[in-house]
Scaffold this motif. Structure first.
Motif, mmCIF file in Angstrom:
data_model
loop_
_atom_site.group_PDB
_atom_site.id
_atom_site.type_symbol
_atom_site.label_atom_id
_atom_site.label_comp_id
_atom_site.label_asym_id
_atom_site.label_seq_id
_atom_site.Cartn_x
_atom_site.Cartn_y
_atom_site.Cartn_z
ATOM 1 N N GLN A 152 0.449 -1.130 0.223
ATOM 2 C CA GLN A 152 -0.397 -0.082 -0.206
ATOM 3 C C GLN A 152 0.800 1.300 -0.319
ATOM 4 O O GLN A 152 0.648 2.493 -0.165
ATOM 5 C CB GLN A 152 -0.931 0.350 1.267
ATOM 6 N N ASP A 153 2.327 0.703 -0.418
ATOM 7 C CA ASP A 153 3.463 2.311 0.048
ATOM 8 C C ASP A 153 4.129 1.978 -0.660
ATOM 9 O O ASP A 153 4.650 0.506 -0.745
ATOM 10 C CB ASP A 153 3.438 2.537 1.430
ATOM 11 N N ARG A 154 4.465 2.870 -1.227
ATOM 12 C CA ARG A 154 6.500 2.564 -2.028
ATOM 13 C C ARG A 154 7.308 3.817 -1.273
ATOM 14 O O ARG A 154 6.678 4.892 -1.795
ATOM 15 C CB ARG A 154 6.107 1.911 -3.532
ATOM 16 N N PHE A 155 8.426 3.649 -1.684
ATOM 17 C CA PHE A 155 9.379 4.888 -0.974
ATOM 18 C C PHE A 155 9.312 5.605 -2.089
ATOM 19 O O PHE A 155 9.396 7.700 -1.631
ATOM 20 C CB PHE A 155 10.845 4.273 -0.883
ATOM 21 N N ASP A 156 9.143 5.348 -3.669
ATOM 22 C CA ASP A 156 9.487 6.653 -4.244
ATOM 23 C C ASP A 156 8.047 7.950 -4.175
ATOM 24 O O ASP A 156 8.486 9.186 -4.221
ATOM 25 C CB ASP A 156 9.492 6.549 -6.560
ATOM 26 N N LEU A 157 6.994 7.022 -3.726
ATOM 27 C CA LEU A 157 5.824 7.782 -4.111
ATOM 28 C C LEU A 157 5.966 8.690 -2.415
ATOM 29 O O LEU A 157 5.296 9.344 -2.760
ATOM 30 C CB LEU A 157 4.247 6.589 -4.146
ATOM 31 N N LYS A 158 6.135 8.035 -1.841
ATOM 32 C CA LYS A 158 6.274 9.054 -0.260
ATOM 33 C C LYS A 158 7.526 9.910 0.048
ATOM 34 O O LYS A 158 7.179 10.542 0.196
ATOM 35 C CB LYS A 158 6.556 7.054 0.980
ATOM 36 N N HIS A 159 8.327 9.889 -0.666
ATOM 37 C CA HIS A 159 9.619 10.711 -1.382
ATOM 38 C C HIS A 159 9.135 11.927 -1.475
ATOM 39 O O HIS A 159 9.431 12.621 -1.546
ATOM 40 C CB HIS A 159 10.897 9.523 -1.758
ATOM 41 N N ALA A 160 8.545 11.517 -3.000
ATOM 42 C CA ALA A 160 7.838 12.328 -3.473
ATOM 43 C C ALA A 160 7.190 13.522 -2.836
ATOM 44 O O ALA A 160 6.691 14.620 -3.455
ATOM 45 C CB ALA A 160 7.004 11.981 -4.720
ATOM 46 N N ARG A 161 5.840 13.219 -2.213
ATOM 47 C CA ARG A 161 4.985 13.762 -1.107
ATOM 48 C C ARG A 161 5.818 14.535 -0.098
ATOM 49 O O ARG A 161 5.744 15.146 -0.342
ATOM 50 C CB ARG A 161 4.206 12.554 -0.853
ATOM 51 N N LEU A 163 8.858 16.041 -0.601
ATOM 52 C CA LEU A 163 9.762 16.743 -1.224
ATOM 53 C C LEU A 163 8.932 17.698 -1.534
ATOM 54 O O LEU A 163 8.503 18.975 -1.449
ATOM 55 C CB LEU A 163 10.839 16.565 -1.915
ATOM 56 N N ASN A 164 7.980 17.372 -2.563
ATOM 57 C CA ASN A 164 6.802 17.719 -3.398
ATOM 58 C C ASN A 164 5.682 18.988 -2.939
ATOM 59 O O ASN A 164 4.882 19.813 -2.983
ATOM 60 C CB ASN A 164 6.551 17.846 -3.953
ATOM 61 N N HIS A 165 4.739 17.958 -1.615
ATOM 62 C CA HIS A 165 4.094 18.398 -0.807
ATOM 63 C C HIS A 165 4.313 18.958 0.964
ATOM 64 O O HIS A 165 4.182 20.151 0.985
ATOM 65 C CB HIS A 165 3.133 17.733 -0.918
ATOM 66 N N GLN A 166 4.447 18.138 1.575
ATOM 67 C CA GLN A 166 4.784 18.271 2.682
ATOM 68 C C GLN A 166 6.244 19.312 2.674
ATOM 69 O O GLN A 166 5.353 20.312 4.095
ATOM 70 C CB GLN A 166 5.421 16.565 3.144
ATOM 71 N N LEU A 167 6.932 19.140 2.955
ATOM 72 C CA LEU A 167 8.309 20.205 3.425
ATOM 73 C C LEU A 167 7.693 21.397 2.372
ATOM 74 O O LEU A 167 8.418 22.982 3.900
ATOM 75 C CB LEU A 167 9.154 20.211 2.483
ATOM 76 N N GLY A 168 6.825 21.876 1.785
ATOM 77 C CA GLY A 168 7.017 23.162 1.491
ATOM 78 C C GLY A 168 5.474 23.326 2.092
ATOM 79 O O GLY A 168 5.004 25.089 2.518
#
Length: 319
Positions: A152-161, A163-168
């Motif tokens: 239900q989870d994948r490292f590339d998808l978590k990493h992208a979220r 970088l591109n959403h949470q940190l901003g």
């Protein structure tokens, strides 16, 4: 890792693991700065002294993290880190779990705002992840080859979220309107363990064909199918680990060690009809007997046992 396993209380040991275990992501290739809860040698020493005192009297920590609502590993990890930022020796928690909403929708939630001893105002996004590597070795691996055990989870998808959403989130105009005066330096706080198929080679030293985003010293484990585990376990002694026990390693007392034979037998019965992956630890007796605690068994390795059909489904999920 001795600075982690030396603590006796499980919650203190898990907090020490959060603070001192290796990052999953590389300092230079993570895509964002990495959090440093003990940024200098003196801060690290002060933190260990503080943890040692907490280990002798962990009641206040237990009151914060031993709650019926904290059944998910991520929530438990957040509670541990929040306690450190509230009570620890060199940071000041400003706010935690701050929802950011507009009139129409919820944009997200900022994990932690803090100020460190140098006066830096930091925004930390915490993720504690346990991924299994799926791939048969041709060409360099990518983060997409690391999948959650339940697919239900994948490292590339978590990493992208991250970088591109949470940190901003802390840089958005809507967040400034909440009254938290910035600017905030957004940092990744990503811990966990990555598990590699046990194919007879030393998974601990695996260093080739790794994604560049990964830290070279990240924690490693193994995974096997149920059939492979049954064929290879021999006289090994194993125990299954509950989800809130996935973080720090632990040693066992002589009395706890005596139960390993029975636990291994129960695990074998469970694996015979396995329907979903389970994390296990393999234990072995060691010579460094601790007179104070009676600890005579140490954790030899961590791994996942997965259903026989899991690798094919995981390969599809990895894309």
């Amino acid at each position: 890792m001795n600075e982690i396993t030396s603590f006796h209380d499980p919650a203190v040991r898990n907090l020490a693991w959060l603070l001192f275990s290796p990052d999953l992501l590389s300092v230079s290739r993570a895509g964002a700065p990495l959090a440093r809860p003990a940024a200098t040698e003196s801060e690290g020493a002060a933190t260990l002294v503080w943890l040692d005192a907490l280990d002798r009297d962990p009641a206040a920590l237990h009151a914060q993290v031993h709650k019926p609502s904290l059944t998910r590993l991520g929530f438990y990890a957040e509670a541990l880190l929040e306690y450190f930022l509230m009570r620890g020796p060199h940071a000041r928690l400003i706010a935690a779990n701050i929802p950011l909403r507009t009139a129409e929708r919820t944009l997200g939630e900022v994990d932690f705002l803090l100020e460190n001893v140098r006066g830096e105002r930091l925004h930390w996004e915490l993720a504690v992840k346990f991924y299994l590597h799926i791939g048969e070795g041709e060409g360099a691996a990518t983060l997409a080859h690391y999948v959650g055990p339940n697919l239900q989870d994948r490292f590339d998808l978590k990493h992208a979220r991250l970088l591109n959403h949470q940190l901003g989130l802390s840089a958005r105009d809507e967040f400034a309107s909440l009254g938290f005066e910035g600017p905030w330096r957004a940092e990744l706080f990503v811990k966990g363990r990555l598990f590699y198929r046990d194919d007879g080679h030393d998974y601990r030293s695996r260093a080739s064909n790794l994604p560049p985003e990964l830290a070279g010293d990240h924690l490693r484990g193994w995974w096997k199918t149920a059939s492979e585990w049954r064929d290879s376990k021999a006289d090994g002694l194993f125990a299954s680990l509950p989800r809130l026990g996935w973080m720090a390693e632990r040693t066992l007392s002589a009395q706890e060690g005596d139960a390993l034979v029975e636990q291994t037998a129960m695990l074998s019965e469970r694996v015979a009809t396995l329907s979903s992956p389970i994390m296990v630890a393999r234990y072995e007796r060691y010579d460094g007997y601790d007179r104070a605690t009676g600890n005579v068994w140490r954790e030899h390795s961590r791994g996942f046992i997965v259903p026989d059909e899991w690798p094919a489904r995981a390969a599809d999920f990895a894309g």
